[in-house]
Enzyme design. Structure first.
Site, short mmCIF file in Angstrom:
data_model
loop_
_atom_site.label_atom_id
_atom_site.label_comp_id
_atom_site.label_asym_id
_atom_site.label_seq_id
_atom_site.Cartn_x
_atom_site.Cartn_y
_atom_site.Cartn_z
N HIS A 1 -29.00 5.58 102.24
CA HIS A 1 -30.02 5.31 101.21
C HIS A 1 -30.93 6.52 101.01
CE1 HIS A 1 -28.99 0.98 101.62
NE2 HIS A 1 -28.86 1.31 102.90
N SER B 1 -35.39 32.15 87.19
CA SER B 1 -35.91 31.53 85.97
C SER B 1 -36.47 32.62 85.07
CB SER B 1 -37.02 30.55 86.35
OG SER B 1 -37.93 30.39 85.28
N LYS C 1 -38.72 31.35 91.15
CA LYS C 1 -37.58 30.42 91.21
C LYS C 1 -36.31 31.08 91.71
CE LYS C 1 -37.23 26.70 90.15
NZ LYS C 1 -37.08 26.06 88.83
N GLU D 1 -25.22 23.01 91.06
CA GLU D 1 -25.50 22.14 89.92
C GLU D 1 -24.32 22.11 88.96
OE1 GLU D 1 -29.91 22.60 88.58
OE2 GLU D 1 -29.33 24.44 89.60
#
Ligand code: ARG
Length: 479
Positions: free
Chosen positions: A161, A281, A287, A294
């Site tokens: 979970h 970024s 970043k 991804e």
């Protein structure tokens, strides 16, 4: 004598040439050019069979083969002049063959149709793709084993979970992904096997009055011959098999990717991806994004879509060729390209990653050790339900008092259950917890060592098999 025909493959019965917009809709040449090496291999096998069977003379068969070898070389050297007015790759190859060897090229298509021809091309492509993807999966598995070995003793929380559940070894976690990949290899192997049936000799659908020998062409290509000519030109199950293998593999890559997206966040802080596999970024200078992982998560959606696309294309089709079947190629190419692109990155990205062992260990303990206490009591003869309840109460008490399970005072332990006063030193640590497991396949160091040994044996045997089964025609870069 009838005149020699110079137009498209099927021009005889038409009074006008096709409209340009129709040609654009109808053509597959923009995407099926990559089947050319397979198409030519298939044509060479067909030309040889035509000669052996006396359907064309030995001289004609040799001229066809020689010409096709030249076309293949042109394709491989990037010299083939693709003409978008050729409807498809089959037309283009035949057109070029005629330019090279003259009118004997007009005999190549005897006893054959583009229906069995395109089905053969796809079989060869799928067989080759399954092998190349399999090799990429194996490379990722080698990386997982390497990283697991180097970091054999690091602990991190195992989750259920997405809540900290029990400490596990990082090596155990990595080997869990290894297991998933072994099943991917099985699915890829099944797709490769399904693609090992040659449809050549089925002709359009009904077979042919020419004395073709499907066994000869199949043998030449290292395949089995088809059993039923109608099925041979109609079925795309082998493509579905590969697309399914890619979709499941994509889901595995996506789940692994999702974990790394979490692990590399500041909130988790378990690992850092090497700079060579991350990007920044355009606005936020600090970043460092886990784009590759991804993409692995994102592309899995496309892979499921590719499988769905072909299933839906096929579901309403009567047997025999329908133009709908031309739609089989782009999902297939997309899936193969997507999977190969991910597998080209994953092994090195895994190998060059850095793990933050301190952070992982720091959050691996705490209440994630509660099950250890319950199991300790159960081993002393306390019924497990009772043990579970006692430790649950202890956890609540610790939360109230601000203790973690590692530093809970002896008197609190004894108050929770008399037998807890005897908890051995070291059990209530992440390392103590993993070492305490004795069941097969568990996260205990000894068990993980066994798993590592088995993984290496698997890699040795599978690696050898995959290395020995590379097909002849290949559009791969290792040509
Ligand atoms: N470009 C076609 C395809 O990809 C080749 C087969 C054409 N056959 C036909 N009967 N029109 O499916």
């Amino acid at each position: 004598m009838s005149e020699r025909y110079d137009g498209p493959l099927w021009g005889g019965r038409f009074g006008a040439s096709p409209a340009e917009a129709f040609e654009r809709l109808n053509a597959s040449i923009p995407f099926d050019v990559r089947l050319a090496p397979y198409d030519i291999r298939g044509s060479i096998a067909h030309a040889r069979m035509l000669g052996v069977q006396g359907i064309v003379s030995d001289k004609e068969s040799a001229a066809l083969e020689l010409g096709l070898e030249t076309v293949l070389r042109e394709v491989e050297d990037g010299e083939f002049a693709w003409d978008l007015s050729d409807e498809d790759v089959h037309t283009a190859v035949e057109r070029r063959l005629r330019e090279l060897v003259g009118d004997v090229a007009l005999k190549l298509h005897t006893g054959r149709s583009r229906n069995d021809q395109v089905a053969l091309d796809l079989h060869l492509f799928v067989r080759d793709a399954a092998e190349r993807i399999g090799a990429g999966v194996l490379a990722s598995m080698r990386a997982l084993v390497g990283v697991a070995e180097t970091n054999r003793d690091l602990v991190l929380p195992g989750y259920t979970h997405l809540q900290r559940a029990q400490p596990i070894l990082l090596s155990h976690h990595l080997l869990a992904h290894f297991e998933a990949f072994t099943r991917d290899l099985r699915r890829l192997e099944a797709a490769r096997e399904a693609a090992g049936v040659s449809p050549l000799g089925a002709a359009a659908l009904a077979g042919t009055p020419h004395p073709v020998d499907p066994r000869l062409t199949a043998e030449e290509l290292g395949m089995e011959p088809f059993a039923n000519s109608l099925d041979a030109v109609s079925e795309r199950d082998f493509v579905l098999d590969l697309l399914y293998a890619c979709a499941v593999l994509g889901v595995h890559l996506s789940r692994l990717g999702e974990e790394w997206v979490l692990w590399t966040s500041a909130e988790f802080g378990f690992a850092t991806i090497d700079d060579t596999y991350t990007s920044g970024s355009s606005i936020m200078p600090q970043k460092k994004n886990p784009d590759a992982y991804e993409s692995m998560r994102g592309k899995s959606g496309r892979l499921i879509g590719d499988l769905n696309a072909l299933l839906i294309t096929l579901k309403g089709l009567p047997l025999g060729y329908s133009k709908d079947l031309q739609e089989d190629k782009e999902p297939l190419f997309d899936a193969v390209d997507s999977v190969l692109a991910m597998l080209a990155v994953l092994p090195e990205m895994l190998r060059t990653a850095h793990f933050h062992s301190g952070r992982m260990a720091e959050v691996a303990g705490g209440f994630a050790l509660a099950t250890e206490l319950a199991d300790f009591l159960a081993a002393k003869g306390v019924p497990f339900r009772e043990a579970h309840h006692a430790v649950g109460r202890l956890v609540r008490r610790c939360e109230e008092l601000g203790f973690s399970l590692e530093d809970v005072p002896q008197d609190e332990l004894a108050a929770a259950h008399p037998d807890l006063s005897e908890v051995p030193e070291g059990l209530l640590t992440p390392q103590g917890s993993v070492q305490n497991k004795i069941s097969a396949g568990s996260t205990a160091p000894g068990s993980v060592d066994d798993q590592l040994r088995q993984a290496k044996v698997f890699l040795e045997t599978m690696g050898g098999r995959l290395g020995g089964q590379r097909g002849q025609a290949s559009e791969g870069s290792d040509r």
